[in-house]
Design a protein around this motif. Structure first.
Motif, PDB file in Angstrom:
ATOM      1  N   LEU A  17       0.901  -1.414   0.144  1.00  0.00           N
ATOM      2  CA  LEU A  17      -0.143   0.068   0.021  1.00  0.00           C
ATOM      3  C   LEU A  17       0.896   1.229   0.034  1.00  0.00           C
ATOM      4  CD1 LEU A  17      -3.097   0.647   0.388  1.00  0.00           C
ATOM      5  CD2 LEU A  17      -2.652   1.081   2.610  1.00  0.00           C
ATOM      6  N   ILE A  18       1.972   1.148   0.879  1.00  0.00           N
ATOM      7  CA  ILE A  18       2.740   2.466   0.998  1.00  0.00           C
ATOM      8  C   ILE A  18       3.514   2.623  -0.465  1.00  0.00           C
ATOM      9  CG2 ILE A  18       4.871   3.496   2.219  1.00  0.00           C
ATOM     10  CD1 ILE A  18       3.904   2.865   4.659  1.00  0.00           C
TER      11      ILE A  18
ATOM     12  N   GLY B 106     -15.488  -3.327  -9.904  1.00  0.00           N
ATOM     13  CA  GLY B 106     -16.060  -4.055  -8.826  1.00  0.00           C
ATOM     14  C   GLY B 106     -16.393  -5.281  -9.399  1.00  0.00           C
ATOM     15  N   GLY B 107     -17.230  -5.097 -10.608  1.00  0.00           N
ATOM     16  CA  GLY B 107     -17.733  -6.538 -11.105  1.00  0.00           C
ATOM     17  C   GLY B 107     -16.511  -7.630 -11.375  1.00  0.00           C
ATOM     18  N   LEU B 108     -15.184  -6.969 -11.963  1.00  0.00           N
ATOM     19  CA  LEU B 108     -14.111  -7.726 -12.234  1.00  0.00           C
ATOM     20  C   LEU B 108     -13.693  -8.318 -11.012  1.00  0.00           C
ATOM     21  CD1 LEU B 108     -12.148  -5.979 -14.881  1.00  0.00           C
ATOM     22  CD2 LEU B 108     -13.501  -8.045 -15.263  1.00  0.00           C
ATOM     23  N   GLU B 119      -7.016  -9.201  -6.246  1.00  0.00           N
ATOM     24  CA  GLU B 119      -6.112  -8.579  -5.190  1.00  0.00           C
ATOM     25  C   GLU B 119      -5.544  -7.167  -5.862  1.00  0.00           C
ATOM     26  OE1 GLU B 119      -4.798  -9.552  -2.444  1.00  0.00           O
ATOM     27  OE2 GLU B 119      -6.114 -11.224  -2.229  1.00  0.00           O
ATOM     28  N   LEU B 120      -5.145  -7.008  -7.239  1.00  0.00           N
ATOM     29  CA  LEU B 120      -4.656  -6.100  -8.054  1.00  0.00           C
ATOM     30  C   LEU B 120      -5.635  -4.890  -7.529  1.00  0.00           C
ATOM     31  CD1 LEU B 120      -2.038  -5.203  -9.471  1.00  0.00           C
ATOM     32  CD2 LEU B 120      -3.514  -5.634 -11.444  1.00  0.00           C
ATOM     33  N   ILE B 121      -7.006  -5.045  -7.897  1.00  0.00           N
ATOM     34  CA  ILE B 121      -7.953  -3.993  -7.731  1.00  0.00           C
ATOM     35  C   ILE B 121      -8.187  -3.652  -6.345  1.00  0.00           C
ATOM     36  CG2 ILE B 121     -10.401  -3.350  -8.383  1.00  0.00           C
ATOM     37  CD1 ILE B 121     -10.423  -5.307 -10.674  1.00  0.00           C
ATOM     38  N   LEU B 122      -8.071  -4.466  -5.750  1.00  0.00           N
ATOM     39  CA  LEU B 122      -8.365  -4.023  -4.075  1.00  0.00           C
ATOM     40  C   LEU B 122      -7.116  -3.327  -3.657  1.00  0.00           C
ATOM     41  CD1 LEU B 122      -9.522  -7.078  -2.330  1.00  0.00           C
ATOM     42  CD2 LEU B 122     -10.693  -5.090  -2.733  1.00  0.00           C
TER      43      LEU B 122
END
Lengths: 317, 288
Positions: A17-18, B106-108, B119-122
């Motif tokens: 995140l950082i 959000g859908g993806l 994980e990447l989108i989050l």
């Protein structure tokens, strides 16, 4: 011990995140940001002089080296010197952050406490006139722009056209009396704006909690209202409350204070940030963005630990 | 017969509920009135004299200048009308694009939950949420070298995350339903399952989010313009308030009151309408 392990593990998951925040801010502010070369050179500079300045600014080094240098600055908390005043960035922050905290804290605490109190009242009298009054008031509060509230409160409370009780702007604080005189109007404005959103959010949380079976059972056993509200509703609703409060902390210090400080001319970190934005003072901006991200990760960790404290069922695994 | 069948669909039910919500309908009327004002400015019917400097300084309200003039003699009413257009420009562009982006991401994320795409989108959402908003706008304005849409882009880039989180949760729930299983069983490609079967079922979330983002965008525009980070060409309520701070000190309140009232009524109506819409579309939502 378990807690410490957990905190360390969380700290490691906070690293991406950082890295992300610093990478984006580095890309936008430094790599694609304003070119400082021509601010520093004199008239009729030779190509050699331009190259020399660019070398000093580090523009000729590869992207990755410059980014890693920024990360090093963040880890060692040494951001160099401000472009506009020449003061050390760390000493600017040391001077201004306490002012911002003193300015924002009363409004933040009051806004949340009052919001919780009003929300409890509204949820308890759900559907009755008191609930409608409180919720109507909070929609009005949500609809008035923060900017308008600040200006209107200043006119009404500080200017000659209103009551004129408080100083119009500035921050000449030497004792507690001064502090109260300068902090009142900004605090009232912050509370006014925060109250609408907070009350609405907390009411939804309490209404949901009140519909649960354990509250119905407690009610059936004849638990007095105060005990019901505090022991059964408020205590069980602590997790969303904590989440909301914790996640607003990183932004209250900087974003929340930016508008108030620049309008009232209060020399806190918000005003420093605003000045840095308008003059393109990169060392200060880098420090502010980096520290906010670090604070954000810290809050993420603290938040999970607080969950454990208020709810023993939460496991830290 | 026909009527009762009509009411069984979510949308017909929602429309029926919304129509009976008096506050909701009144606020929708107010929003539409503002929209007509904005449309008129777009079409050049009114509000065109916003930049003319012709009147005396601080003229009082009267038949010529309905709400008086400002510090350099511009008609305040004309400026407030033109600013309505600016507000809808910002609100519509940001609401539509950030909702589309939020729905898509959000859908993806929801469809591929717990895989690398999720994980990447989050991660991206976490990063965007952790950057202070004003700084992000300023930084983007620098990077885009004074592009007049820097503010719009900054808002779109940060406002989609809330929508995406909501849609992701809903998609994770939806993809366990039988109709998705059936679609998968007959061998539909994933693209079709997500876009034709799952995402249309999140439309009610998108609609409500779009109204909330619209309000957020208008309110942010005012503050950003006041700080000098927002609208650069044209006029907006934020710019009017910014210029009014000098006038207020001299005791002339018309500019400030006009811009504030225009802004307040629109935001209030939109907030009430968003509430009514949410009540109508979401049977589970706790309300009075």
């Amino acid at each position: 011990m378990e807690m410490l392990q957990y905190a360390l593990r969380k700290l490691i998951t906070g690293i991406p995140l950082i890295l992300g925040v610093t990478l984006i801010s580095f890309l936008l502010m430094v790599y694609f940001g304003p070119d400082k070369t021509y601010d520093l050179i004199g008239k009729n500079a030779t190509p050699e002089q331009i190259a020399e300045i660019r070398h000093q600014l580090g523009y000729d080094r590869p992207f990755l080296t410059r980014y890693l240098e920024y990360l090093k600055e963040l880890v060692t908390l040494d951001f160099g010197y401000s472009d506009s005043t020449g003061e050390r960035v760390s000493s600017i922050l040391k001077r201004t952050i306490p002012i911002s905290l003193a300015l924002v804290l009363p409004g933040f605490v009051l806004g949340n406490l009052l919001g919780i109190a009003l929300a409890l009242a509204a949820a308890w009298y759900r559907g009755r006139w008191l609930d409608k009054l409180i919720m109507g008031g909070s929609v009005v509060g949500m609809s008035v722009s923060f900017l308008i509230v600040i200006i209107a409160f200043q006119i009404l409370l500080s200017s000659n056209y209103g009551l004129g009780w408080f100083p119009v702007r500035g921050w000449n604080v030497y004792d507690f009396g001064d502090y109260l005189r300068y902090v009142t109007v900004p605090t009232l404005a912050t509370v006014f704006v925060a109250l609408g959103y907070n009350t609405r959010f907390y009411r939804a949380v309490f209404v949901e909690e009140m519909g649960r079976d354990h509250v119905r059972t407690a009610r059936a056993f004849g638990t007095p209202p105060a005990e019901l509200l505090f022991k059964h509703v408020l205590k069980n609703a602590l997790i969303p409350i904590i989440t909301r409060i914790m996640f607003s902390i990183p932004f209250v210090v900087i974003s929340g204070a930016l508008l108030i400080e620049s309008y009232f001319g209060i020399p806190g970190v918000g005003l420093v940030t605003y000045d840095a934005i308008t003059t393109g003072d990169q060392p200060v901006l880098k420090a502010v963005v980096g520290l906010t991200a670090a604070l954000f990760v810290l809050v993420l960790i603290l938040n999970d630990i607080l969950y454990k404290v208020v709810d023993p069922r939460v496991s830290l695994k | 017969m026909n009527r009762s069948r009509e009411r069984t669909s979510l949308w017909a039910k929602a429309w029926y509920k919304l129509r009976r919500d008096r506050i909701g309908m009144i606020s929708l009327g107010v929003v539409l009135l503002y929209f007509v004002v904005a449309l008129g400015v777009w079409l050049g019917l009114w509000g065109q004299g916003w930049s003319q400097v012709e009147g005396p300084m601080w003229a009082p309200p009267g038949p010529k200048y309905w709400l008086g003039t400002n510090i350099i003699g511009q008609d305040i009413f004309e400026r407030a009308l033109y600013s309505t257009r600016t507000a809808f420009d910002v609100g519509l562009v940001v609401a539509v694009l950030s909702t589309l982006l939020g729905g898509l991401m959000g859908g993806l994320a929801g469809y591929f939950s717990n895989r690398w795409a999720d994980e990447l989108i989050l991660w991206l959402m976490g990063v965007l949420d952790a950057i202070p908003f004003y700084l992000f706008v300023a930084a983007l304005a620098y990077a885009l070298q004074g592009n007049p849409y820097a503010m719009h882009i900054a808002m779109i880039a940060t406002f989609w995350t809330t929508t995406a989180r909501l849609v992701r949760g809903e998609v994770i729930k939806l993809k366990q339903f039988e109709f998705v299983e059936a679609a998968r069983a007959i061998g539909l490609p994933r693209r079709l399952i997500l876009f034709r079967h799952i995402l249309p079922n999140t439309f009610h979330i998108l609609l409500v989010q779009a109204t909330i983002v619209f309000v957020g965008a208008i309110k942010s525009e005012v503050i950003l313009s006041f700080l000098g980070l927002g609208v650069t060409d044209g006029v907006s309520w934020g710019l009017m308030i910014a210029e009014s701070t000098q006038e207020v000190q001299a005791g002339h309140f018309s500019n400030f009151v006009t811009a504030s009232s225009f802004l307040f009524v629109l935001v209030m109506a939109f907030n009430l309408f968003a509430d009514a819409l949410q009540d109508a579309l979401d049977p589970r939502k706790v309300s009075a």
